[in-house]
Write an enzyme that holds these catalytic residues in place. Structure first.
Site, short mmCIF file in Angstrom:
data_model
loop_
_atom_site.label_atom_id
_atom_site.label_comp_id
_atom_site.label_asym_id
_atom_site.label_seq_id
_atom_site.Cartn_x
_atom_site.Cartn_y
_atom_site.Cartn_z
N PRO A 65 -2.98 15.81 -7.84
CG PRO A 65 -5.11 15.55 -6.92
CD PRO A 65 -4.34 16.36 -7.91
CB VAL A 95 -2.60 7.38 -4.94
CG1 VAL A 95 -2.27 6.36 -3.87
CG2 VAL A 95 -3.98 7.97 -4.69
CB CYS A 140 -10.65 8.71 -7.30
SG CYS A 140 -9.74 7.14 -7.37
CG HIS A 160 -10.53 14.96 -13.44
ND1 HIS A 160 -9.18 14.82 -13.25
CD2 HIS A 160 -11.04 15.28 -12.22
CE1 HIS A 160 -8.87 15.02 -11.98
NE2 HIS A 160 -9.98 15.30 -11.34
CG ASN A 169 -6.45 16.33 -15.07
OD1 ASN A 169 -6.94 15.23 -14.90
ND2 ASN A 169 -5.15 16.50 -15.19
N GLY A 170 -6.57 16.83 -18.41
CA GLY A 170 -6.81 15.86 -19.48
C GLY A 170 -6.22 16.30 -20.80
CG ASN A 171 -7.24 15.43 -23.89
OD1 ASN A 171 -7.30 14.27 -23.50
ND2 ASN A 171 -8.28 16.08 -24.38
CB ALA A 212 -1.95 13.28 -13.48
#
Length: 470
Positions: free
Chosen positions: A23, A25, A108, A155, A188-190, A212
């Protein structure tokens, strides 16, 4: 039909999705989700929606979800930010027919989330440490599972790790969470390429991997391809024509896709920032394509990309965010973003925002020593008014002048003068005479007129209370 839970929900409802678009924004809108699905994404999230606004505003629901219904855009998860359980449930009920699952944002880290008291800052209600230990991260995940969570995305960063302080996500934390819960976990990450996706699944044991920033710079990441930028840019613009979205979203996507090329052809950066129509953006993208083709024609055999990037600028590739200087990693928790910006400001290189300001005003300077010095207010420390009789800022001056019934011409405050004029005007008014009684031949005399005026009010409006004395 009974509600599916955990792994059954992931495998049947979400199709066992492993490649997930995060997701984002103003960035994971319908056109971008469809582009990502064409190139390997198996599950997408909507941009984060505000639950309270979603509940109260029908136009917000229509613009952000109801009008974006598309059969090709499934499975789909709608993400909300919320800090009220009842409002969150109402929003979920309004969205349930348009998606496959509802997600609550607990990650967030931005300042807007802190002001709104949602996202990663809901963790503070659980008294999280500034630097979470693995065991506490695990207990936090288990608490969410007990609360009814059916799928968890980790994350791998703390809420302090953002911008210049992003650093590397901790797959060790993600692995510990995956082992400790009995529900599917996404990491999520890297994630910059398909090899990272495969390695993350192998190292952490998660069911899926979310991307993302990697997805924004290369929507074909989950295909394991790095195509020419214009190929995906043109495909995206075609999708936007079919599924319109705000121009700001489109511009932001083109800045990401063309990021490396815009470092070479910087004059087109300003052109892309200025255009006001979709066709104008498409024209700049086409010009960038022509520039790339010229650069390709001049490329020498065996030439290597410059600038430490894996591919030439016209190829979709990862963006590596510059982190803080080596040696400061131990103090990252205590080192603020402001301090890093000031450290960078001491260098000769201006930030992108300052470069833009200097383009608009070539005479503008950012040398702190040349900034004008202002005398401070005696009470609050804000700049004082140059002509204030009290040596205060306007706010403090107004409070003091009102309290003392004094004037300050410098701030245009005339409390004393207005009071004196009011008293003088009252003293100059003649005393009201007692009205004489009306004679028998004067039934419409002064008392009756006065009583009518009092009953009807000074402006002829109906009275608040009217008493019939007859």
């Amino acid at each position: 039909m009974p509600k599916l839970q955990g792994f059954e929900f992931w495998s049947r409802t979400l199709g066992g999705a492993r490649h997930v678009v995060a997701p984002m924004v103003d960035q994971s809108e319908l056109a971008w989700r469809l582009l990502s699905r064409r190139h390997g994404a198996q599950l997408c999230y909507t941009p984060m929606l505000h639950a309270q606004v979603f509940v109260r505003d029908a136009n917000y629901r229509k613009e952000n979800l109801y009008c974006e219904v598309c059969p090709e855009d499934r499975p789909l998860i709608v993400q909300f930010c919320a800090n009220d359980p009842e409002v969150f449930v109402q929003a979920a009920l309004l969205a349930q027919d348009y998606c496959d699952a509802i997600d609550l944002n607990l990650g967030c880290p931005q300042m807007i989330a802190k002001r709104g008291h949602y996202g990663a800052f809901l963790q503070e209600e659980w008294d999280l440490l500034q630097r979470m230990k693995i065991d506490k991260t695990v207990r936090y995940a288990q608490m969410l599972e007990k609360a009814g969570c059916q799928l968890l995305t980790v994350h791998g960063r703390t809420k302090e790790q953002k911008g210049l302080l992003s650093g590397t996500a901790s797959w060790e934390h993600i692995k510990a969470v995956q082992k400790a819960v009995a529900i599917p976990v996404f990491a999520n990450g890297n994630i910059q390429c398909l090899r990272d996706v495969e390695r993350c699944i192998q190292d952490t044991g998660v069911q899926g991997v979310m991307s993302a920033e990697g997805n924004l710079h290369n929507p074909a990441l989950f295909e394991g391809r790095s195509p020419a930028v214009w190929e995906l840019a043109e495909e995206y613009l075609d999708l936007v024509r079919q599924h319109p979205c705000p121009l700001s979203y489109v511009r932001a996507h083109l800045f990401k896709l063309w990021y490396h090329t815009l470092q070479v052809h910087q004059q087109l950066r300003e052109e892309l920032a200025k255009v006001k129509t979709l066709e104008g953006i498409a024209a700049v993208s086409q010009e960038l394509k022509l520039r790339c083709e010229e650069d390709m024609s001049r490329q020498k055999e065996g030439e290597e990309p410059s600038g430490g990037v894996p591919f030439f600028h016209w190829v979709c590739q990862p963006y590596f965010r510059a982190g803080p200087k080596e040696g400061s990693k131990e103090n990252m928790g205590a080192c603020s973003k402001r301090a890093l910006e000031e450290e960078e400001g001491s260098m000769d290189i201006l930030s992108k925002n300052k470069q833009k300001k200097q383009l608009r005003n070539p005479h503008k300077t950012f040398d702190p020593s040349l900034k004008p010095k202002y005398a401070k207010c005696d009470q609050c420390g804000n700049p004082k008014g140059n002509r204030c009789v009290f040596n205060l800022c306007r706010g403090c001056c107004k409070k003091r002048a009102l309290r003392e019934t004094a004037d300050c011409p410098g701030h245009g405050l005339l409390f004393k003068t207005k009071l004196e004029k009011s008293l003088a005007w009252k003293g100059a008014q003649p005393q009201l005479q007692e009205p004489q009684e009306a004679g028998p031949r004067d039934p419409g005399g002064f008392p009756e007129v006065m009583s009518n005026a009092l009953a009807c009010g000074a402006d002829g409006a109906p009275p608040v209370h009217v008493q019939d004395c007859c």
